[in-house]
Scaffold this active site. Structure first.
Site, PDB file in Angstrom:
ATOM      1  N   ASN A  63       0.891  -1.038  -0.037  1.00  0.00           N
ATOM      2  CA  ASN A  63      -0.021   0.114   0.014  1.00  0.00           C
ATOM      3  C   ASN A  63       1.012   1.281  -0.008  1.00  0.00           C
ATOM      4  O   ASN A  63       1.941   1.310   0.646  1.00  0.00           O
ATOM      5  CB  ASN A  63      -0.867   0.107   1.162  1.00  0.00           C
ATOM      6  CG  ASN A  63      -0.408  -0.289   2.418  1.00  0.00           C
ATOM      7  OD1 ASN A  63       0.458  -1.013   2.609  1.00  0.00           O
ATOM      8  ND2 ASN A  63      -1.143   0.145   3.523  1.00  0.00           N
ATOM      9  N   GLU A  76      -2.980  -4.649  -3.311  1.00  0.00           N
ATOM     10  CA  GLU A  76      -3.417  -5.639  -4.294  1.00  0.00           C
ATOM     11  C   GLU A  76      -3.277  -4.864  -5.544  1.00  0.00           C
ATOM     12  O   GLU A  76      -2.884  -5.478  -6.749  1.00  0.00           O
ATOM     13  CB  GLU A  76      -4.985  -6.152  -4.155  1.00  0.00           C
ATOM     14  CG  GLU A  76      -4.925  -6.513  -2.785  1.00  0.00           C
ATOM     15  CD  GLU A  76      -5.416  -5.966  -1.610  1.00  0.00           C
ATOM     16  OE1 GLU A  76      -4.685  -5.004  -1.343  1.00  0.00           O
ATOM     17  OE2 GLU A  76      -6.340  -6.354  -0.576  1.00  0.00           O
TER      18      GLU A  76
END
Ligand code: THU
Length: 158
Positions: A63, A76
């Protein structure tokens, strides 16, 4: 006439690392390593992701937060877009996700947020292939198909 349908989810729990296939274990380790490099300046919650491609290459993401919070991005999506940017023609086989506050791992499996699920749904459509999502927790890891995470994803029909 109305019809009621039922949707069943199938997933696998691993509560011991040594039960996991070697390829999946390697992906888990790559996600854990990626998490260490996350930029989680504001939430302090560090997430790592690793994508396994059909050509055997593993690409990672973590992140990336921002003072203007919507400008940041989840691990992701960083990993999936990394794969899309580097190998646009290669199918995705698996993605592993892990997370936790700095210095600790989440006890429960870390599940992708809704926006990341929508991005995964696009990957299924793009490559015409479903893929595995490994949600890693300190106590157990869950393996589930990406399609099961967002059954009614948005589709653009122009
Ligand atoms: N985060 C991810 O990286 N993946 C998810 O699926 C959910 C949330 C990040 C975003 C933000 O940097 C931090 O976790 C806290 O929400």
């Amino acid at each position: 006439m109305s019809t009621t349908k039922e949707h069943t989810l199938r997933y696998t729990y691993y509560d011991r690392e040594d039960e996991m296939p070697a390829q999946e274990l390697e992906l888990v380790k790559k996600a854990l390593a990626a998490r260490e490099k996350a930029y989680a300046q504001y939430s302090g919650f560090m997430v790592g992701a690793a994508v396994l491609l059909e050509n055997g290459i593993i690409l990672t993401g973590n992140n990336q937060e921002n003072a203007a919070s919507p400008s940041g991005l989840c691990a992701e999506r960083v990993a999936v877009y990394h794969a899309g940017a580097e190998y646009p023609d290669v199918k995705m086989l698996k993605i592993a996700v892990c997370g936790g506050k700095k210095g600790s791992s989440s006890a429960v499996p870390v599940a992708p947020c809704g926006a990341c699920r929508q991005v995964m749904a696009e990957v299924i459509r793009r490559y015409g292939r479903d893929f595995d999502v490994l949600m890693i927790g300190e106590d157990e890891t869950v393996v589930i198909k990406a399609s099961s995470l967002l059954p009614f994803s948005f589709e653009y029909i122009g």
